[in-house]
Design an enzyme around this catalytic site. Structure first.
Site, PDB file in Angstrom:
ATOM      1  N   ARG A   1      92.753 -40.432  48.601  1.00 42.51           N
ATOM      2  CA  ARG A   1      92.019 -41.694  48.640  1.00 42.51           C
ATOM      3  C   ARG A   1      90.645 -41.421  49.234  1.00 42.51           C
ATOM      4  O   ARG A   1      90.530 -41.026  50.388  1.00 42.51           O
ATOM      5  CB  ARG A   1      92.786 -42.706  49.507  1.00 42.51           C
TER       6      ARG A   1
ATOM      7  N   SER B   1     100.477 -51.862  46.021  1.00 45.22           N
ATOM      8  CA  SER B   1     100.188 -52.597  47.245  1.00 45.22           C
ATOM      9  C   SER B   1     100.624 -54.047  47.070  1.00 45.22           C
ATOM     10  O   SER B   1     100.210 -54.714  46.115  1.00 45.22           O
ATOM     11  CB  SER B   1      98.690 -52.557  47.564  1.00 45.22           C
TER      12      SER B   1
ATOM     13  N   LYS C   1      90.691 -49.600  56.707  1.00 48.70           N
ATOM     14  CA  LYS C   1      90.592 -50.768  55.832  1.00 48.70           C
ATOM     15  C   LYS C   1      90.678 -52.041  56.656  1.00 48.70           C
ATOM     16  O   LYS C   1      91.550 -52.180  57.515  1.00 48.70           O
ATOM     17  CB  LYS C   1      91.720 -50.741  54.786  1.00 48.70           C
TER      18      LYS C   1
END
Length: 216
Positions: free
Chosen positions: A36, A105, A135
């Site tokens: 990521r 998610s 995040k």
């Protein structure tokens, strides 16, 4: 699907540093890796994903690509993880076929998990449970969703969001199959020790289950 630490990578442009720290974590026992990097160029993303895939093959661990279904297909990585604004689970499953991992998610919503299961997801991820350095969440997911999901959803449950070995413990106790973490491992002075601590949560649960089974 594995059980234990689901390691996510930080937004590091230094590929050598990224690979070396990841190698340490995989050697220590991280069960699965997600590549990521939200700010990477297409070229850097491909270079880093390819390097991490080679590393994961050495350790016999799955590499999941965040968001980028085509990159997963191009590199023949083990699967993808999809957020709410990415390709749908059904679309990714259609492109990648039945043999790949497709994670979804689901934030704090069981309805999303039910839909992901219906559309062919391999696992569902809930969170964030705690404030994250990676995040920013506009909501907080309650721990009770893990218990609910384990009774309603026939898929592995991943928990995410500010995870440390300490605050992940109650979620593992509720039945979480994997704990996803980035900063607590990659910014640690001794990343391997943090990986061992996460793994210890699952070892303790297994031991508790065995002891409980022996007394009832």
């Amino acid at each position: 699907m594995h059980q234990g630490l689901y390691l996510g990578t930080p937004d590091w442009d230094d590929t050598d540093r990224l690979v070396e720290t990841t190698r340490t974590a995989l050697h220590a026992g991280a069960a699965m890796l997600q590549y990521r990097h939200k700010g990477a160029s297409a070229q850097l993303r491909r270079e880093q994903a390819a390097a991490l895939l080679a590393l994961c093959r050495r350790f016999n661990r799955p590499l999941i690509i965040n968001d980028h279904v085509e990159l997963c297909l191009t590199l023949d990585a083990d699967g993808v993880h999809l957020g709410g604004t990415d390709a749908s689970v059904a679309q990714a499953r259609g492109v990648l076929g039945a043999g790949k991992i497709v994670g979804a998610s689901c934030y704090g919503e069981l309805a999303l998990a039910r839909a992901a299961q219906r559309d062919g997801a391999s696992y569902v991820a809930f969170g964030g449970f705690y404030p994250s350095r990676v995040k920013q969440y506009s909501f907080r997911t309650e721990a009770s969703i893990v218990t609910q999901a384990k009774t309603e959803i026939a898929l592995p449950v991943v928990v995410i969001g500010g995870m440390t070995p300490e605050n992940a413990a109650p979620l593992v106790g509720r039945g979480a199959d994997m704990v996803a973490a980035i900063s607590s491992v990659y910014t640690a002075a001794v990343p391997g020790a943090v990986v061992h601590a996460f793994d210890g949560l699952f070892a303790e649960r297994a031991k508790s289950c065995v002891n409980h089974g022996a007394t009832v």
